[in-house]
Design a protein around this motif. Structure first.
Motif, PDB file in Angstrom:
ATOM      1  N   ILE A   1      12.620  74.863 -14.101  1.00  0.00           N
ATOM      2  CA  ILE A   1      13.441  74.681 -13.095  1.00  0.00           C
ATOM      3  C   ILE A   1      14.795  75.416 -13.861  1.00  0.00           C
TER       4      ILE A   1
ATOM      5  N   VAL B   1      19.648  71.427 -11.559  1.00  0.00           N
ATOM      6  CA  VAL B   1      18.632  70.386 -11.427  1.00  0.00           C
ATOM      7  C   VAL B   1      19.044  69.275 -10.751  1.00  0.00           C
TER       8      VAL B   1
ATOM      9  N   VAL C   1      13.841  73.235 -18.466  1.00  0.00           N
ATOM     10  CA  VAL C   1      14.883  73.454 -17.616  1.00  0.00           C
ATOM     11  C   VAL C   1      15.759  74.350 -18.254  1.00  0.00           C
TER      12      VAL C   1
ATOM     13  N   TYR D   1      15.597  64.566 -20.426  1.00  0.00           N
ATOM     14  CA  TYR D   1      14.334  65.571 -20.194  1.00  0.00           C
ATOM     15  C   TYR D   1      13.519  65.455 -21.374  1.00  0.00           C
TER      16      TYR D   1
END
Length: 407
Positions: A102, A106, A137, A161
């Motif tokens: 990603i 986000v 990410v 995360y």
């Protein structure tokens, strides 16, 4: 844990703490082998840029193939537009990737509490986590928009995360600008511990500081740029990979904010802006795809592209940030391209076409001897039976798993 996390490195820089340009500031799936995640609050820092030692291990499939999906700009609060999650899930189920990135933004503003930040993150990463697909990410300019209300900065988000089992973000490297600059290695299908490919995930920052050496940025782009220490870090790590492997390791690089070279490629020059110039750029660089808004790099050219040309290992640099661009071309031997915006809650095209460009980019990697071929394409929401109505369709947050509830 305290409700308010410490200020991130980029927050310090954006607040005007940059002493001199380029100065390095001190900073605090089926083919993935996994182990139980370590506690991010107590885990020792791994090697510079490396995912945690007991995290997923990526490897080319037996036939020498590997698939990466890039999503961009999911950019929403805890009541994520339901179609964003639907798009992610349908792309995952159709493409069955081995890894997902990603690539920045986000989340965005609107998350008023730490719980809301966790929920907003969970909405967009749980589709990968629940399918046991390794993911990571990068950071974009909007990820800290909720910091004043939520108290969660990029460092706090990184802890969230890294609490997920299939996350592959590295811890922060001491002395390096940015949050979680990461190198994700992919092993060869033929030799388990031999790196065949690298995925470079760099933090391109947020916004330019108010001024440098007493001069403001009136008339210049207001976005951030990769700092020279990050460029030097890429170069040094690239050399180390080559020494360990005995030859250069090919790779792809993902950053949120476009390089100036993206713009130069499209227009076929530096100071050109006519349709004839764009036609020259498209022809010379084999550009395919749409450009519906200006590229938005920072006020300075970071020098990253020059370093990539010198090293010759990174075969492509892919970005987001500009939601309605999806083009890709070959700029002097390096693929430069965009993935379109994935999030239905963020800006898109105008009027009834607002959601026409929503999608994700797919990369199909194939081992060919000691080299890796790269094919790329975009998958659009419009081809997956997803409602493209130009409105907002917020959802209730997905439930948090116990580990994320506790962190």
């Amino acid at each position: 844990m305290p409700d308010r996390m410490p200020m991130s490195r980029r927050t310090v820089i954006t607040a005007g703490a940059l002493g001199a340009l380029g100065a390095a500031l001190p900073i605090g799936a089926a083919h993935a082998e996994t182990a139980p995640p370590s506690d991010p609050a107590t885990a020792a820092t791994s090697a510079s840029g490396s995912p945690r030692p007991n995290g997923p291990r990526l490897r080319f499939r037996a036939g020498g193939t590997f698939k990466v999906v890039q999503f961009n700009d999911t950019q929403d609060d805890e009541q994520t537009d339901r179609r964003t999650v639907e798009l992610i899930e349908k792309v995952l189920d159709q493409e069955k990737p081995d890894f997902v990135v990603i690539n920045g933004d986000v989340i965005s503003s609107g998350c008023e509490t730490r719980l809301a930040v966790k929920q907003a993150i969970n909405n967009v990463v749980w589709p990968m986590e629940s399918r046991r697909i390794p993911w990571a990410v990068t950071y974009g300019n909007h990820d800290e928009d909720s910091l004043p209300e939520s108290g969660v900065d990029e460092a706090g988000m990184l802890q969230i995360y890294r609490s997920y089992e299939f996350n592959m973000n590295a811890d922060n490297a001491r002395g390096l600008t940015g949050t979680s600059n990461t190198i994700v290695p992919i092993s060869s299908s033929r030799k388990k511990n031999r790196e065949a490919f690298s995925l470079w995930l760099l933090d391109s920052g947020r916004y330019a500081p108010d001024a440098i050496n007493g001069q403001d940025f009136t008339g210049c782009p207001t976005w951030d740029w990769l700092r020279m220490d990050q460029v030097a870090w890429y170069r040094e790590q690239s050399q180390r990979l080559e020494q360990r492997r005995g030859q250069k390791v090919p790779g792809l690089m993902f950053i949120h904010i476009a390089l100036w070279e993206h713009r130069f490629m499209w227009w076929g020059g530096v100071d050109t802006r006519t349709e004839a110039d764009a036609a020259r750029g498209r022809d010379r660089h084999g550009i395919v795809g749409e450009r519906n808004e200006d590229e938005c790099p920072g006020p300075f050219n970071s020098g990253l592209f020059n370093a990539i040309l010198e090293r010759g290992d990174v075969k492509g640099v892919f970005v987001g940030h500009d939601h309605v661009n999806d083009y890709v071309g070959d700029y002097y031997g390096v693929k430069l391209g965009y993935a379109p915006g994935t999030g239905f809650g963020a800006y898109g095209l105008s009027g009834d076409e607002r959601n026409r460009m929503r999608g994700g980019r797919v990369f199909e990697l194939t081992e060919v001897g000691d080299e890796v071929s790269i094919a790329t394409r975009v998958v659009y929401a419009r081809d997956l039976g997803i409602d493209l109505t130009a409105n907002d369709q917020p959802m209730e947050p997905l439930p948090l798993a116990p580990r994320q509830e506790q962190i």
